[in-house]
Design a protein around this motif. Structure first.
Motif, PDB file in Angstrom:
ATOM      1  N   UNK B  24     -14.985 -10.110   7.427  1.00 40.09           N
ATOM      2  CA  UNK B  24     -16.106  -9.339   6.887  1.00 40.09           C
ATOM      3  C   UNK B  24     -15.586  -8.570   5.684  1.00 40.09           C
ATOM      4  N   UNK B  25     -16.320  -8.659   4.582  1.00 37.60           N
ATOM      5  CA  UNK B  25     -15.873  -8.006   3.363  1.00 37.60           C
ATOM      6  C   UNK B  25     -16.967  -7.113   2.790  1.00 37.60           C
ATOM      7  N   UNK B  26     -16.700  -5.841   2.717  1.00 42.54           N
ATOM      8  CA  UNK B  26     -17.598  -4.897   2.037  1.00 42.54           C
ATOM      9  C   UNK B  26     -19.011  -4.903   2.570  1.00 42.54           C
ATOM     10  N   UNK B  27     -19.161  -5.099   3.884  1.00 41.81           N
ATOM     11  CA  UNK B  27     -20.493  -5.259   4.472  1.00 41.81           C
ATOM     12  C   UNK B  27     -21.233  -3.918   4.546  1.00 41.81           C
ATOM     13  N   UNK B  28     -22.446  -3.906   4.002  1.00 45.41           N
ATOM     14  CA  UNK B  28     -23.271  -2.689   4.046  1.00 45.41           C
ATOM     15  C   UNK B  28     -24.689  -3.054   4.443  1.00 45.41           C
ATOM     16  N   UNK B  29     -25.347  -2.090   5.049  1.00 46.36           N
ATOM     17  CA  UNK B  29     -26.753  -2.295   5.412  1.00 46.36           C
ATOM     18  C   UNK B  29     -27.500  -0.977   5.288  1.00 46.36           C
ATOM     19  N   UNK B  30     -28.585  -1.022   4.522  1.00 50.04           N
ATOM     20  CA  UNK B  30     -29.424   0.175   4.414  1.00 50.04           C
ATOM     21  C   UNK B  30     -30.786  -0.111   4.987  1.00 50.04           C
ATOM     22  N   UNK B  31     -31.313   0.843   5.733  1.00 47.88           N
ATOM     23  CA  UNK B  31     -32.709   0.788   6.165  1.00 47.88           C
ATOM     24  C   UNK B  31     -33.432   1.864   5.380  1.00 47.88           C
ATOM     25  N   UNK B  32     -34.187   1.453   4.377  1.00 49.38           N
ATOM     26  CA  UNK B  32     -34.797   2.454   3.505  1.00 49.38           C
ATOM     27  C   UNK B  32     -33.696   3.232   2.809  1.00 49.38           C
ATOM     28  N   UNK B  34     -31.631   5.157   4.439  1.00 47.23           N
ATOM     29  CA  UNK B  34     -30.558   5.440   5.395  1.00 47.23           C
ATOM     30  C   UNK B  34     -29.527   4.319   5.355  1.00 47.23           C
ATOM     31  N   UNK B  35     -28.282   4.681   5.107  1.00 45.12           N
ATOM     32  CA  UNK B  35     -27.221   3.677   5.104  1.00 45.12           C
ATOM     33  C   UNK B  35     -26.623   3.587   6.507  1.00 45.12           C
ATOM     34  N   UNK B  36     -26.948   2.512   7.216  1.00 46.03           N
ATOM     35  CA  UNK B  36     -26.495   2.366   8.606  1.00 46.03           C
ATOM     36  C   UNK B  36     -25.061   1.862   8.678  1.00 46.03           C
ATOM     37  N   UNK B  37     -24.699   1.017   7.722  1.00 47.87           N
ATOM     38  CA  UNK B  37     -23.339   0.477   7.669  1.00 47.87           C
ATOM     39  C   UNK B  37     -22.907   0.545   6.224  1.00 47.87           C
ATOM     40  N   UNK B  38     -21.698   1.049   5.968  1.00 49.75           N
ATOM     41  CA  UNK B  38     -21.273   1.084   4.570  1.00 49.75           C
ATOM     42  C   UNK B  38     -19.837   0.594   4.421  1.00 49.75           C
ATOM     43  N   UNK B  39     -19.720  -0.484   3.680  1.00 51.11           N
ATOM     44  CA  UNK B  39     -18.423  -0.997   3.262  1.00 51.11           C
ATOM     45  C   UNK B  39     -17.465  -1.337   4.392  1.00 51.11           C
ATOM     46  N   UNK B  60     -22.312   0.044  14.779  1.00 46.35           N
ATOM     47  CA  UNK B  60     -21.624  -1.100  15.397  1.00 46.35           C
ATOM     48  C   UNK B  60     -22.590  -2.220  15.749  1.00 46.35           C
ATOM     49  N   UNK B  61     -23.761  -1.875  16.300  1.00 42.38           N
ATOM     50  CA  UNK B  61     -24.735  -2.911  16.651  1.00 42.38           C
ATOM     51  C   UNK B  61     -25.307  -3.570  15.399  1.00 42.38           C
ATOM     52  N   UNK B  62     -25.483  -2.783  14.338  1.00 40.82           N
ATOM     53  CA  UNK B  62     -26.001  -3.352  13.093  1.00 40.82           C
ATOM     54  C   UNK B  62     -25.021  -4.377  12.529  1.00 40.82           C
ATOM     55  N   UNK B  63     -23.719  -4.076  12.602  1.00 31.52           N
ATOM     56  CA  UNK B  63     -22.716  -5.052  12.154  1.00 31.52           C
ATOM     57  C   UNK B  63     -22.829  -6.318  12.993  1.00 31.52           C
ATOM     58  N   UNK B  64     -22.964  -6.148  14.304  1.00 29.16           N
ATOM     59  CA  UNK B  64     -23.093  -7.300  15.202  1.00 29.16           C
ATOM     60  C   UNK B  64     -24.322  -8.138  14.831  1.00 29.16           C
ATOM     61  N   UNK B  65     -25.438  -7.453  14.574  1.00 28.29           N
ATOM     62  CA  UNK B  65     -26.672  -8.168  14.249  1.00 28.29           C
ATOM     63  C   UNK B  65     -26.574  -8.888  12.915  1.00 28.29           C
ATOM     64  N   UNK B  66     -25.767  -8.343  12.005  1.00 24.10           N
ATOM     65  CA  UNK B  66     -25.569  -9.042  10.730  1.00 24.10           C
ATOM     66  C   UNK B  66     -24.681 -10.269  10.924  1.00 24.10           C
ATOM     67  N   UNK B  67     -23.693 -10.164  11.818  1.00 24.58           N
ATOM     68  CA  UNK B  67     -22.845 -11.334  12.084  1.00 24.58           C
ATOM     69  C   UNK B  67     -23.695 -12.440  12.721  1.00 24.58           C
ATOM     70  N   UNK B  68     -24.612 -12.051  13.612  1.00 27.06           N
ATOM     71  CA  UNK B  68     -25.475 -13.037  14.266  1.00 27.06           C
ATOM     72  C   UNK B  68     -26.498 -13.612  13.295  1.00 27.06           C
ATOM     73  N   UNK B  69     -26.856 -12.810  12.272  1.00 24.46           N
ATOM     74  CA  UNK B  69     -27.850 -13.261  11.302  1.00 24.46           C
ATOM     75  C   UNK B  69     -29.228 -12.680  11.518  1.00 24.46           C
ATOM     76  N   UNK B  70     -29.369 -11.743  12.456  1.00 22.59           N
ATOM     77  CA  UNK B  70     -30.688 -11.140  12.718  1.00 22.59           C
ATOM     78  C   UNK B  70     -31.067 -10.150  11.627  1.00 22.59           C
ATOM     79  N   UNK B  71     -30.063  -9.540  11.019  1.00 22.23           N
ATOM     80  CA  UNK B  71     -30.314  -8.606   9.919  1.00 22.23           C
ATOM     81  C   UNK B  71     -29.631  -9.167   8.673  1.00 22.23           C
ATOM     82  N   UNK B 228     -21.386   4.692  10.362  1.00 25.02           N
ATOM     83  CA  UNK B 228     -21.503   3.511   9.523  1.00 25.02           C
ATOM     84  C   UNK B 228     -20.204   2.996   8.942  1.00 25.02           C
ATOM     85  N   UNK B 229     -19.111   3.646   9.263  1.00 27.10           N
ATOM     86  CA  UNK B 229     -17.814   3.202   8.736  1.00 27.10           C
ATOM     87  C   UNK B 229     -16.847   2.976   9.892  1.00 27.10           C
ATOM     88  N   UNK B 230     -15.811   2.151   9.595  1.00 33.54           N
ATOM     89  CA  UNK B 230     -14.747   1.975  10.582  1.00 33.54           C
ATOM     90  C   UNK B 230     -13.703   3.062  10.345  1.00 33.54           C
TER      91      UNK B 230
END
Lengths: 294, 357
Positions: B24-32, B34-39, B60-71, B228-230
């Protein structure tokens, strides 16, 4: 000297009496609805059934009590009656199928994709036809499909004309009239499907179509049946659509309406046909097992 | 085993993704807004039992859902076996998921549920049935294959959800707090079972949990998430004994985190430190310290008997510290300290860990 154990008198004697007598309470609760249900609802249906076995005195043209199966036999032996029954059945099935096909994608969009304000707007738009009177909606469809109406004006430049008044426009009109009864339960049912079932289906390698057919459809079947009882039975009983936008199309309702004064026993016998169709429809639905999972 | 070696070093964006495993490289996810996962950067070599640990809302769940492809990722990339799958749909990824509330199809029998994923693959009906039956037997529920999910207990549903995912023989299995709804005893049984299945099947497990004990018990490595960070990635020993941040120190086990100011006064160290409560020994205040030891005079403010351990709350010049003692003897067999006693709280110098931030 008053005993300390003496019961306190209630300040609300009627409520206390009802509280102490559950049977009286139950009767009081059910008195009104039972009077209506038995006195008006059941009795009128029963009288209708009885009338179907009576006949018209050929000399006086008046209804005479008695017992004849003639009225029922005529449904099957008079070619116009039989074809009208079948036509009505097919129209009602067509309306129901069209409502289902429209309601599922709309329901999926509203329940799972749309933003809340879009969802609310669509819910209002779907129920909007229910706010207008029945005849108003018929008139609207008539104006849309009439010879110099909107559809023909729209299609004229490309050299074709819309369907004239006939069976297709009757199906469209009835779909327009009864669609809310299908769309709302289907939407509610789809909304109750947990989102993670969609995720799980995709996760297990299934694309959109298999997900709709194997996951969504089985789970909303009870809602579709509930909705189709409305779309199907209301279509079976309708006759004004056939009259105003059906051209020469006759439906069961047309025959009942025509005979209501002329030959009430035939009208009564014909009234049993839609009921029989709905009962058969429910029996078929029950055989699929989807009613048990309701 | 180049994969495993690089797994420990490659935590920077821009480096080559693993050819066997998840990167995983530089993975981020924003909902509106709100940054749920950053870098987020991660390398998980094939065959590892990897946990993503963190409080709820840590991403952590958002990262999982991105790996699965749901987000869909807002930024960054996900690689499976060296291939960029960031824009692939879930049904195109060779990844399967065990959902938190199992997500079994309520209208399908257990057998049908397990066969569901096999339907998407072009295999014969007989083979499909045989594979599903085998998978259900593997989780010891062969006698229930005709039942509907609602007729099963939570633990049984859990096993079926596992069988449904494993029957597809994925390279990577994602588990989203799969044991959260089970009671303690069943959870511990399933932990052992999951670990066994993972070891035997050599499938990479990415296990999301907020339970630090569960993560430590099962994982080869743990990523500790916060906001949102490790915060840190490492083996259970590493994250426990050498926490990189005060958050990690506090989230895994109990700790006595002492800020730099207090630490200089107490033990003469100019940095933030942590001393685990179980490493603190309480002795009579008159005792002397060994050359490898440090200690402070403390007053016992409170004690609590916890069965295996006894907990002591200490007051050290206005700073509260906790110490635990393993109850090796029956209560009463040793001289216990009581509230109000003055004691010497001591520990080995090597047991003090400095916390970088």
């Amino acid at each position: 000297m008053t005993s300390l154990l003496e019961k306190t008198k209630s300040t609300m004697p009627i409520s206390s009496y009802l509280h102490l007598h559950p049977k009286v309470r139950l009767r009081a609760l059910l008195a009104l609805p039972m009077t209506w249900l038995v006195g008006v609802y059941i009795i009128s249906l029963f009288l209708l059934l009885i009338t179907a076995f009576w006949f018209i005195d050929p000399f006086t043209s008046r209804v005479r009590p008695g017992f004849t199966l003639e009225n029922f036999v005529s449904i099957f032996t008079v070619p116009a009656y039989l074809s009208t029954s079948i036509r009505t059945l097919l129209i009602a099935l067509g309306v129901t199928a069209l409502c289902i096909v429209l309601a599922i994608p709309l329901g999926i969009y509203m329940a799972k994709i749309a933003r809340p304000w879009v969802r609310n707007l669509l819910a209002v738009l779907i129920t909007l036809p229910l706010w207008a009177g029945y005849l108003v909606k018929l008139l609207a469809m008539r104006l849309t499909f009439t010879e110099n109406g909107f559809i023909n004006w729209l299609l004229d430049p490309i050299g074709i004309s819309g369907p004239g008044f006939g069976i297709p426009v009757v199906v469209l009109t009835l779909t327009y009239l009864w669609f809310p009864y299908m769309a709302l339960p289907v939407f509610t049912a789809i909304r109750q499907i947990p989102n993670n079932l969609f995720d799980a289906s995709a996760d297990l390698g299934q694309k959109a179509w298999p997900t709709i057919f194997r996951v969504v459809l089985p789970l909303i079947t009870p809602a579709i049946i509930a909705g189709s009882v409305f779309t199907f039975s209301l279509s079976l009983g309708d006759y004004l659509a056939a009259r105003f936008v059906g051209g020469s199309t006759q439906m069961i309702g047309s025959i009942i309406a025509a005979n209501i004064n002329l030959n009430p026993p035939v009208a009564a016998a014909f009234s049993m046909v839609p009921i029989a169709f709905v009962v058969m429809y429910l029996l078929v639905a029950r055989r699929t097992g989807s009613l048990e999972r309701m | 085993m180049a994969g495993i070696e690089s797994g420990h070093n490659l935590l920077n964006e821009g480096t080559t993704p693993l050819t066997s495993g998840v990167s995983i490289r530089g993975l981020s996810k924003s909902f509106g807004s709100v940054e749920a996962v950053s870098g987020v950067n991660l390398d998980i070599p094939q065959g590892e039992f990897f946990s993503m640990l963190g409080p709820s809302g840590s991403g952590k769940t958002t990262v999982l859902r991105m790996i699965a492809g749901f987000e869909a990722a807002s930024a960054g990339s996900i690689f499976l076996n060296g291939q960029d799958v960031t824009d692939q749909a879930p049904f195109d990824r060779e990844v399967n998921t065990v959902f938190q509330d199992y997500a079994l199809f309520p209208h399908m029998s257990i057998q049908e549920n397990v066969e569901f994923g096999l339907r998407a693959k072009k295999i014969s009906k007989e083979e499909r049935a045989a594979k599903a039956t085998e998978a259900i037997e593997q989780v010891k529920l062969g006698h229930l294959s005709d039942r509907l999910p609602h007729q099963l207990s939570g633990g049984q549903r859990q096993r079926i959800a596992l069988a449904r995912a494993l029957v597809l023989r994925p390279k990577l299995l994602l588990l989203d707090e799969p044991l959260g709804a089970l009671d303690k005893q069943l959870r511990e049984e399933m932990q052992v079972e999951l670990k066994t299945i993972q070891r035997e099947s050599k499938i990479t497990f990415i296990f999301v949990t907020h339970d630090q004990e569960e993560a430590m018990r099962m994982s080869d490595r743990i990523a500790v998430f916060n906001a949102g960070k490790i915060e840190q990635v490492g083996t259970p020993e590493e994250v426990y004994e050498r926490p990189a941040t005060s958050f990690v120190a506090g989230f895994l086990g109990s700790s006595n985190i002492i800020d730099a100011n207090s630490a200089s006064g107490l033990i003469g160290m100019q940095e933030m430190v942590n001393i685990r409560p179980e490493r603190i020994k309480l002795v009579a205040s008159s005792e002397t310290l060994g050359s490898d030891e440090q200690g402070v005079q403390a007053t016992i403010k409170d004690t609590a008997f916890l069965g295996a351990n006894t907990l002591f709350i200490l007051d050290v010049n206005g700073i509260t510290m906790i110490a635990t003692r393993v109850n090796e003897e029956l209560p009463g067999e040793t001289k216990g300290f009581v509230v109000g006693d003055r004691v010497l709280a001591k520990w080995k110098k090597s047991h003090v860990t400095s916390i970088p931030k």
